[in-house]
Design a protein around this motif. Sequence first.
Motif, PDB file in Angstrom:
ATOM      1  N   VAL A  46      18.409 -15.710   5.511  1.00 15.37           N
ATOM      2  CA  VAL A  46      19.435 -15.298   4.470  1.00 15.37           C
ATOM      3  C   VAL A  46      21.311 -15.454   5.772  1.00 15.37           C
ATOM      4  N   SER A  47      22.209 -15.441   4.236  1.00 19.28           N
ATOM      5  CA  SER A  47      23.795 -15.747   5.542  1.00 19.28           C
ATOM      6  C   SER A  47      24.016 -14.622   5.263  1.00 19.28           C
ATOM      7  N   HIS A  48      24.533 -14.996   6.456  1.00 23.70           N
ATOM      8  CA  HIS A  48      25.456 -13.405   8.076  1.00 23.70           C
ATOM      9  C   HIS A  48      26.666 -12.406   6.777  1.00 23.70           C
TER      10      HIS A  48
ATOM     11  N   ILE B 191      26.709 -16.034  -1.944  1.00 16.68           N
ATOM     12  CA  ILE B 191      26.187 -14.837  -2.184  1.00 16.68           C
ATOM     13  C   ILE B 191      25.721 -14.273  -2.687  1.00 16.68           C
ATOM     14  N   ASN B 192      26.174 -14.357  -4.396  1.00 17.86           N
ATOM     15  CA  ASN B 192      25.576 -13.295  -5.417  1.00 17.86           C
ATOM     16  C   ASN B 192      24.463 -14.041  -5.776  1.00 17.86           C
ATOM     17  N   GLN B 193      24.533 -15.124  -5.995  1.00 18.82           N
ATOM     18  CA  GLN B 193      22.760 -16.262  -5.942  1.00 18.82           C
ATOM     19  C   GLN B 193      22.417 -15.856  -4.978  1.00 18.82           C
TER      20      GLN B 193
ATOM     21  N   LEU C 293      26.809  -8.240   3.798  1.00 18.08           N
ATOM     22  CA  LEU C 293      26.853  -6.866   2.260  1.00 18.08           C
ATOM     23  C   LEU C 293      25.771  -6.540   1.836  1.00 18.08           C
ATOM     24  N   ILE C 294      24.524  -7.094   2.276  1.00 22.67           N
ATOM     25  CA  ILE C 294      23.807  -5.615   1.861  1.00 22.67           C
ATOM     26  C   ILE C 294      23.976  -4.598   2.838  1.00 22.67           C
ATOM     27  N   GLN C 295      23.777  -4.590   3.879  1.00 22.48           N
ATOM     28  CA  GLN C 295      24.159  -3.356   4.222  1.00 22.48           C
ATOM     29  C   GLN C 295      25.430  -2.711   4.265  1.00 22.48           C
TER      30      GLN C 295
END
Length: 130
Positions: free
Chosen positions: A113-115, A88-90, A120-122
């Motif tokens: 982009v993965s779920h 996720i960080n990458q 996380l962005i939200q």
Amino acid sequence: MGELAQLANVTKRTVDYYTNLGLLQARRSSSNYRYYTEDELERLRLIVEYKRNKYTLEEIKVFLLKKEQEETDVEQARQELTCKLTHINQELKEVISFLEKNKHNKPMLNQPVSHESVTLIQSLTALFLV
């Protein structure tokens, strides 16, 4: 073995008996002497506590096996989570890099982009907007 017995307030014979039953694991030195780690001291103290509470050695063995399995499961889950977080960080770094390079253009993502990343962005957006 004598030091372990003294630290746990049991006899050397008790340590030897528990080792022979497989409740404790001794390591061997280069001169073939048995020695025990701090983890084994804690394990022995736990065995003594179980014995004080009137559990049989067979019951104690089951408890110890369950505890080991739980510790293994927790470690495996921790490793899996670390791997996911690294991924996720990458992805986030790639998104941020893309956005920085194209901040004057209307951003369009060409890569999925993965779920987990979207979630996380939200979450991060909600934190910064509140």
